[in-house]
Design a protein around this motif. Structure first.
Motif, PDB file in Angstrom:
ATOM      1  N   PHE A 176       0.792  -0.873  -0.016  1.00  0.00           N
ATOM      2  CA  PHE A 176       0.327  -0.009  -0.006  1.00  0.00           C
ATOM      3  C   PHE A 176       1.065   1.136  -0.212  1.00  0.00           C
ATOM      4  O   PHE A 176      -0.112   2.244  -0.737  1.00  0.00           O
ATOM      5  N   MET A 177       1.792   0.883   0.733  1.00  0.00           N
ATOM      6  CA  MET A 177       2.558   2.438   0.943  1.00  0.00           C
ATOM      7  C   MET A 177       3.502   2.784  -0.354  1.00  0.00           C
ATOM      8  O   MET A 177       4.273   3.458  -0.849  1.00  0.00           O
ATOM      9  N   LYS A 178       3.835   1.515  -1.667  1.00  0.00           N
ATOM     10  CA  LYS A 178       4.584   1.594  -2.241  1.00  0.00           C
ATOM     11  C   LYS A 178       4.116   3.451  -3.525  1.00  0.00           C
ATOM     12  O   LYS A 178       4.549   3.718  -3.995  1.00  0.00           O
ATOM     13  N   SER A 179       2.475   2.802  -3.681  1.00  0.00           N
ATOM     14  CA  SER A 179       1.810   4.644  -4.646  1.00  0.00           C
ATOM     15  C   SER A 179       1.720   5.293  -3.453  1.00  0.00           C
ATOM     16  O   SER A 179       1.569   6.649  -3.883  1.00  0.00           O
ATOM     17  N   LYS A 180       2.437   5.815  -2.586  1.00  0.00           N
ATOM     18  CA  LYS A 180       2.242   7.113  -2.084  1.00  0.00           C
ATOM     19  C   LYS A 180       3.699   7.147  -1.504  1.00  0.00           C
ATOM     20  O   LYS A 180       4.536   8.314  -0.944  1.00  0.00           O
ATOM     21  N   SER A 181       4.699   6.955  -2.250  1.00  0.00           N
ATOM     22  CA  SER A 181       6.215   7.570  -2.683  1.00  0.00           C
ATOM     23  C   SER A 181       6.275   8.778  -2.902  1.00  0.00           C
ATOM     24  O   SER A 181       7.451   9.807  -2.083  1.00  0.00           O
TER      25      SER A 181
ATOM     26  N   LEU B 156       6.500  15.763   1.867  1.00  0.00           N
ATOM     27  CA  LEU B 156       7.174  15.272   2.824  1.00  0.00           C
ATOM     28  C   LEU B 156       7.769  14.202   3.254  1.00  0.00           C
ATOM     29  O   LEU B 156       8.066  13.357   3.960  1.00  0.00           O
ATOM     30  N   VAL B 157       6.278  13.342   3.584  1.00  0.00           N
ATOM     31  CA  VAL B 157       6.324  11.808   4.165  1.00  0.00           C
ATOM     32  C   VAL B 157       6.617  10.689   2.295  1.00  0.00           C
ATOM     33  O   VAL B 157       6.640   9.496   3.442  1.00  0.00           O
ATOM     34  N   GLY B 158       7.003  11.035   1.927  1.00  0.00           N
ATOM     35  CA  GLY B 158       6.899   9.982   1.098  1.00  0.00           C
ATOM     36  C   GLY B 158       7.598   9.207   1.223  1.00  0.00           C
ATOM     37  O   GLY B 158       7.245   7.978   1.303  1.00  0.00           O
ATOM     38  N   GLY B 159       8.822   9.607   1.329  1.00  0.00           N
ATOM     39  CA  GLY B 159      10.338   8.595   1.323  1.00  0.00           C
ATOM     40  C   GLY B 159      10.268   8.063   2.244  1.00  0.00           C
ATOM     41  O   GLY B 159      10.143   7.160   2.708  1.00  0.00           O
ATOM     42  N   LEU B 160       9.694   9.075   3.839  1.00  0.00           N
ATOM     43  CA  LEU B 160       9.372   7.550   5.262  1.00  0.00           C
ATOM     44  C   LEU B 160       8.474   6.783   4.663  1.00  0.00           C
ATOM     45  O   LEU B 160       8.960   5.546   5.296  1.00  0.00           O
ATOM     46  N   LEU B 161       7.351   6.746   4.274  1.00  0.00           N
ATOM     47  CA  LEU B 161       6.398   5.806   4.050  1.00  0.00           C
ATOM     48  C   LEU B 161       6.621   4.052   3.355  1.00  0.00           C
ATOM     49  O   LEU B 161       6.108   3.603   3.593  1.00  0.00           O
ATOM     50  N   GLN B 162       8.392   4.876   3.219  1.00  0.00           N
ATOM     51  CA  GLN B 162       9.136   3.261   1.882  1.00  0.00           C
ATOM     52  C   GLN B 162       9.660   2.623   2.968  1.00  0.00           C
ATOM     53  O   GLN B 162      10.194   1.871   2.510  1.00  0.00           O
TER      54      GLN B 162
ATOM     55  N   ASN C 268      11.154   0.651   5.857  1.00  0.00           N
ATOM     56  CA  ASN C 268      10.490  -1.041   6.643  1.00  0.00           C
ATOM     57  C   ASN C 268       9.300  -0.819   8.182  1.00  0.00           C
ATOM     58  O   ASN C 268       8.910  -1.485   7.857  1.00  0.00           O
ATOM     59  N   TRP C 269      10.430  -0.076   8.994  1.00  0.00           N
ATOM     60  CA  TRP C 269       9.976  -0.153   9.941  1.00  0.00           C
ATOM     61  C   TRP C 269       8.620   0.648  10.134  1.00  0.00           C
ATOM     62  O   TRP C 269       8.105   0.083  11.138  1.00  0.00           O
ATOM     63  N   VAL C 270       8.701   1.634  10.045  1.00  0.00           N
ATOM     64  CA  VAL C 270       6.821   1.940   8.890  1.00  0.00           C
ATOM     65  C   VAL C 270       6.166   1.326   8.384  1.00  0.00           C
ATOM     66  O   VAL C 270       4.801   1.131   9.236  1.00  0.00           O
ATOM     67  N   HIS C 271       6.447  -0.126   7.738  1.00  0.00           N
ATOM     68  CA  HIS C 271       5.135  -0.754   7.149  1.00  0.00           C
ATOM     69  C   HIS C 271       5.221  -1.669   8.542  1.00  0.00           C
ATOM     70  O   HIS C 271       4.033  -2.731   8.459  1.00  0.00           O
ATOM     71  N   TRP C 272       6.008  -2.292   9.213  1.00  0.00           N
ATOM     72  CA  TRP C 272       5.754  -2.584  10.355  1.00  0.00           C
ATOM     73  C   TRP C 272       4.582  -1.839  11.747  1.00  0.00           C
ATOM     74  O   TRP C 272       4.381  -2.987  12.061  1.00  0.00           O
ATOM     75  N   CYS C 273       5.282  -0.528  11.410  1.00  0.00           N
ATOM     76  CA  CYS C 273       4.128   0.126  12.952  1.00  0.00           C
ATOM     77  C   CYS C 273       2.752  -0.121  11.952  1.00  0.00           C
ATOM     78  O   CYS C 273       1.937  -0.325  12.902  1.00  0.00           O
ATOM     79  N   ILE C 274       2.396   0.213  11.169  1.00  0.00           N
ATOM     80  CA  ILE C 274       1.129   0.197  10.543  1.00  0.00           C
ATOM     81  C   ILE C 274       0.756  -0.860  10.630  1.00  0.00           C
ATOM     82  O   ILE C 274      -0.449  -1.114  10.478  1.00  0.00           O
ATOM     83  N   ALA C 275       1.187  -2.008  10.138  1.00  0.00           N
ATOM     84  CA  ALA C 275       0.626  -4.000  10.138  1.00  0.00           C
ATOM     85  C   ALA C 275       0.100  -3.933  11.446  1.00  0.00           C
ATOM     86  O   ALA C 275      -0.723  -4.335  12.144  1.00  0.00           O
ATOM     87  N   TYR C 276       0.801  -3.862  12.768  1.00  0.00           N
ATOM     88  CA  TYR C 276       1.077  -4.222  13.948  1.00  0.00           C
ATOM     89  C   TYR C 276      -0.147  -2.751  15.078  1.00  0.00           C
ATOM     90  O   TYR C 276      -1.086  -3.306  15.929  1.00  0.00           O
ATOM     91  N   VAL C 277       0.541  -1.637  14.958  1.00  0.00           N
ATOM     92  CA  VAL C 277      -0.713  -0.744  15.222  1.00  0.00           C
ATOM     93  C   VAL C 277      -2.641  -1.151  14.667  1.00  0.00           C
ATOM     94  O   VAL C 277      -2.965  -1.075  15.721  1.00  0.00           O
ATOM     95  N   GLY C 278      -2.069  -0.889  13.293  1.00  0.00           N
ATOM     96  CA  GLY C 278      -3.363  -1.235  13.087  1.00  0.00           C
ATOM     97  C   GLY C 278      -3.885  -2.689  13.936  1.00  0.00           C
ATOM     98  O   GLY C 278      -5.356  -2.187  13.793  1.00  0.00           O
ATOM     99  N   ILE C 279      -3.299  -3.852  13.436  1.00  0.00           N
ATOM    100  CA  ILE C 279      -4.154  -4.622  14.206  1.00  0.00           C
ATOM    101  C   ILE C 279      -4.533  -3.813  16.161  1.00  0.00           C
ATOM    102  O   ILE C 279      -5.658  -4.796  16.706  1.00  0.00           O
ATOM    103  N   LEU C 280      -3.411  -3.960  16.760  1.00  0.00           N
ATOM    104  CA  LEU C 280      -3.579  -3.969  18.122  1.00  0.00           C
ATOM    105  C   LEU C 280      -4.803  -2.688  18.082  1.00  0.00           C
ATOM    106  O   LEU C 280      -6.017  -2.701  19.502  1.00  0.00           O
TER     107      LEU C 280
END
Length: 443
Positions: free
Chosen positions: A182-187, A191-197, A199-211
């Motif tokens: 999902f984040m690939k299309s937000k590059s 300001l935040v496009g690079g940050l969204l790529q 790896n740690w951001v992806h892990w945060c999105i995954a587990y923050v979303g679940i919790l």
């Protein structure tokens, strides 16, 4: 039971929710026109992919859908102001339900949630304070409501969030590969496009979303964690609004907080002139049996619908059977390719059919990976060709799809005439080929 359900409590939260909800659904009505959503989804297409069984629901001709949505927006304003509240809420609920059921190319879970909340609000006494209706009728005006009103709203929200979390309990979300897609299309985001790529951001999105989805309602219910949970909720939903641009849903979700904060706090912050209701009367209405029956059936359905995909053969990520109406939010990325062939009775060879001439660009993207839409397209092609004089037209779909990080695999049996197949509402569709092992993962 009577004390639990029919004890009267202060209605400040419901009143404030009505104002915000009315404003948001008004914005949805007018905003759909301004953003071009009505044009792209309901005006430009030659036909829509309605929910199967609702073929009679098709967009109004010409520019009438613009007027349709403007009227919906007006009804939203009536809800916000509390003027002719039940009439405005009923009309909006009916009109939005028609829009929801007449097209699937722009499917979002919040469209479904809006429909449910609209119908619930039709029956809730949300106009008894801070409304034009209450000003005009002293008999209607009341600072209280029965507790069941609050419980119904909280339970509905709880179901949505809980199933939203449970649906993410699968490998593509646990290893953060789906959030990464999902984040690939937000590059290119400023300001935040690079940050969204990262790896740690992806892990945060995954587990923050679940919790978040799993815990937010319990944390809002507990007084000690309520404020912290609300602050987290604001950040979470603003992030979703900015990054995923999903309309009014994040703001509607933030407004759910009105169901959880105490009336004392809400009254002081937003309606200081309103006298806080504290009598706690228990008033059992004559319609108690009907009320309990209706809401019991309703919530049994709400709890059961998201579970139905377990009773279908194969994986819902592959077949889509049981995906809709199940709070399966942001779970997969799909791409597809489609070749359509037709054959008239007596022909020995199939002829390639240019289905793109029938569909808008949005419909072309959606139809390739959705079996129910492939079936509907086959029915439409058969109708068109037979209207043009051909007889006993057969339609074959050769569809390949890619799910998440997997490779392209064939979805449909290209040797079966889909136009001749009945649609199966409650059982697996056999012309959908079995899912390959590991179809949603890199190989």
């Amino acid at each position: 039971m009577n004390r639990f359900l029919f004890k009267h409590i202060d209605n400040t939260g419901l009143v404030l929710w009505r104002v915000v909800f009315g404003a948001l659904i008004a914005i949805e009505g007018f905003g759909a026109i301004a953003s071009g959503w009505v044009r792209r989804t309901l005006v430009e297409p030659k036909f829509t992919f309605n929910f199967i069984g609702f073929e009679f629901l098709q967009p109004l001709p010409g520019d009438l859908m613009y007027w349709y949505f403007a009227l919906m927006g007006t009804f939203g304003v009536l809800v916000m102001l509390g003027y002719k509240y039940r009439f405005g809420m009923f009309c909006y609920a009916l009109m939005w339900s028609c829009v929801y059921l007449m097209q699937k190319s722009s499917y979002n879970n919040h469209y479904y949630l809006m429909m449910l909340l609209c119908w619930l609000m039709v029956f809730l006494p949300a106009n008894r304070w801070f409304s034009i209706d209450a000003r005009q009728s002293s008999e209607l005006k009341s600072p209280s409501m029965p507790r069941w009103v609050l419980l119904v709203l909280i339970l509905q929200v709880w179901i949505v969030y809980t199933y939203g979390s449970i649906a993410k309990w699968y490998p593509g979300w646990f290893d953060a590969s789906v959030p990464a897609l999902f984040m690939k299309s937000k590059s290119d985001y400023w300001l935040v496009g690079g940050l969204l790529q990262e790896n740690w951001v992806h892990w945060c999105i995954a587990y923050v979303g679940i919790l978040f989805d799993l815990l937010i309602v319990p944390l809002l219910l507990w007084k000690r964690t309520r404020l912290a949970a609300f602050i987290v909720s604001i950040f979470f939903h603003l992030f979703n609004s900015i990054i995923f641009q999903i309309g009014i849903f994040p703001y509607m979700s933030m407004a759910f907080a009105f169901f959880f904060f105490s009336s004392e706090i809400l009254q002081k912050r937003f309606l200081p002139k309103k006298k806080l209701y504290t009598k706690g009367e228990i008033i059992v209405p004559n319609y108690k049996p009907a009320l309990l029956t209706i809401f019991s059936v309703y919530f049994i359905i709400q709890i059961g619908l998201p579970l139905r995909h377990w009773f279908f053969k194969d994986d819902v990520l592959w077949t889509e059977e049981g995906h809709r109406l199940s709070w399966r939010m942001m779970l997969r990325s799909k791409a597809g390719s489609l070749t359509v062939w037709i054959k008239e009775k007596g022909d020995t060879e199939k002829k390639r059919y240019n289905y793109n001439l029938l569909l808008s660009k949005k419909q072309q993207r959606a139809v390739k990976s959705k079996p129910d839409m492939l079936w509907q397209l086959a029915q439409r092609i058969k109708q068109i060709e037979e209207k043009n004089g051909k007889k006993d037209v057969e339609v074959y779909m050769d569809s390949y799809i890619r799910v998440n990080t997997g490779i392209y695999n064939q979805l449909t049996n290209p040797e079966i005439d889909l136009a001749a197949q009945p649609w199966q509402h409650f059982k697996h569709t056999d012309w959908i080929l079995p899912s390959p092992e590991g179809f949603a993962r890199k190989k």
